[in-house]
Design a protein around this motif. Structure first.
Motif, PDB file in Angstrom:
ATOM      1  N   ALA A  15       1.914  36.914  -4.285  1.00  0.00           N
ATOM      2  CA  ALA A  15       0.608  36.909  -3.620  1.00  0.00           C
ATOM      3  C   ALA A  15      -0.280  35.783  -4.137  1.00  0.00           C
ATOM      4  CB  ALA A  15      -0.077  38.263  -3.795  1.00  0.00           C
ATOM      5  N   GLU A  19      -1.962  32.830  -1.915  1.00  0.00           N
ATOM      6  CA  GLU A  19      -3.401  32.593  -1.972  1.00  0.00           C
ATOM      7  C   GLU A  19      -3.696  31.146  -2.364  1.00  0.00           C
ATOM      8  OE1 GLU A  19      -7.563  34.025  -4.078  1.00  0.00           O
ATOM      9  OE2 GLU A  19      -5.781  35.294  -4.329  1.00  0.00           O
ATOM     10  N   ALA A  41     -13.960  36.493   2.320  1.00  0.00           N
ATOM     11  CA  ALA A  41     -13.021  37.036   1.339  1.00  0.00           C
ATOM     12  C   ALA A  41     -11.611  36.706   1.822  1.00  0.00           C
ATOM     13  CB  ALA A  41     -13.203  38.543   1.213  1.00  0.00           C
ATOM     14  N   LEU A  42     -10.705  36.498   0.886  1.00  0.00           N
ATOM     15  CA  LEU A  42      -9.300  36.250   1.199  1.00  0.00           C
ATOM     16  C   LEU A  42      -8.476  37.283   0.457  1.00  0.00           C
ATOM     17  CD1 LEU A  42      -7.004  34.575   2.425  1.00  0.00           C
ATOM     18  CD2 LEU A  42      -7.146  33.077   0.412  1.00  0.00           C
ATOM     19  N   ARG A  43      -7.674  38.021   1.213  1.00  0.00           N
ATOM     20  CA  ARG A  43      -6.810  39.042   0.617  1.00  0.00           C
ATOM     21  C   ARG A  43      -5.376  38.760   1.003  1.00  0.00           C
ATOM     22  NH1 ARG A  43      -8.880  44.500  -0.048  1.00  0.00           N
ATOM     23  NH2 ARG A  43      -6.783  44.764  -0.872  1.00  0.00           N
ATOM     24  N   VAL A  44      -4.490  38.849   0.051  1.00  0.00           N
ATOM     25  CA  VAL A  44      -3.066  38.698   0.314  1.00  0.00           C
ATOM     26  C   VAL A  44      -2.392  40.003  -0.102  1.00  0.00           C
ATOM     27  CG1 VAL A  44      -0.973  37.388  -0.182  1.00  0.00           C
ATOM     28  CG2 VAL A  44      -3.191  36.209  -0.120  1.00  0.00           C
ATOM     29  N   GLU A  45      -1.708  40.596   0.845  1.00  0.00           N
ATOM     30  CA  GLU A  45      -0.955  41.828   0.609  1.00  0.00           C
ATOM     31  C   GLU A  45       0.463  41.610   1.121  1.00  0.00           C
ATOM     32  OE1 GLU A  45      -2.100  44.462  -0.954  1.00  0.00           O
ATOM     33  OE2 GLU A  45      -4.199  43.845  -1.057  1.00  0.00           O
ATOM     34  N   THR A  87     -13.303  39.141   6.129  1.00  0.00           N
ATOM     35  CA  THR A  87     -12.099  38.942   5.329  1.00  0.00           C
ATOM     36  C   THR A  87     -10.970  38.360   6.160  1.00  0.00           C
ATOM     37  OG1 THR A  87     -12.702  40.870   3.984  1.00  0.00           O
ATOM     38  CG2 THR A  87     -10.416  40.125   3.845  1.00  0.00           C
ATOM     39  N   TRP A  89      -7.027  38.286   5.988  1.00  0.00           N
ATOM     40  CA  TRP A  89      -5.883  38.930   5.364  1.00  0.00           C
ATOM     41  C   TRP A  89      -4.636  38.112   5.664  1.00  0.00           C
ATOM     42  CZ3 TRP A  89      -6.132  43.763   2.861  1.00  0.00           C
ATOM     43  CH2 TRP A  89      -7.349  44.440   2.980  1.00  0.00           C
ATOM     44  N   TYR A 115      -3.629  30.909   8.042  1.00  0.00           N
ATOM     45  CA  TYR A 115      -4.991  30.951   7.495  1.00  0.00           C
ATOM     46  C   TYR A 115      -5.991  30.349   8.482  1.00  0.00           C
ATOM     47  CZ  TYR A 115      -9.011  29.949   4.575  1.00  0.00           C
ATOM     48  OH  TYR A 115     -10.283  29.880   4.080  1.00  0.00           O
TER      49      TYR A 115
END
Length: 138
Positions: A15, A19, A41-45, A87, A89, A115
């Motif tokens: 992750a 990112e 916000a940047l979220r990596v799942e 956000t 994701w 992105y």
């Protein structure tokens, strides 16, 4: 056999790697896009959450590589009560799966594409608007 990469020590991007690639794409954006992107916000799942998939009517989590969660700038109002930050994701396993299946693009290019696609939704662009300038699938 002489391999160009020592695969015995190679591991898949985690992750933090995904990112970092997305942040590099963000840093390469022209202003004023960069400033707006930095505010998100940047979220990596690994995968999208079940409720995200349900909301989109998607059964296979490998089908969703990214998601913008927020109110597009074209729809924001001073009367809006923020429930949290807008956000972007990124879903690592779905991105890696697409990268492997395609086999014709660098991972950094794919992550940057996902992105920027999600960032475009922040600016109020529809999928059709994005497709008109980014014929990614061709």
């Amino acid at each position: 056999m002489d391999l160009p990469i020592d695969w015995t020590r190679a591991t898949p991007p985690d992750a933090a790697d995904i990112e970092a690639i997305a942040r590099a794409a963000e840093a390469a954006l022209p202003e004023p896009f960069r400033a707006h992107a930095a505010a998100l916000a940047l979220r990596v799942e690994d995968f999208a959450l079940d409720d995200m998939l349900d909301d989109l009517g998607i059964e296979d989590p490998f089908e969703l590589t990214g998601l913008y969660d927020g109110i597009p700038l074209t729809e924001k109002s001073v009367m809006d009560q923020p429930m949290g930050p807008d956000t972007i994701w990124l879903f690592r396993r779905a991105i890696l799966d697409e990268w492997c299946q395609r086999g014709d693009i660098a991972l950094a290019d794919l992550v940057a594409h996902v992105y920027v696609h999600e960032l475009a939704h922040h600016f109020g662009w529809s999928d059709d608007d994005i497709a008109a300038i980014d014929r990614w699938w061709e």
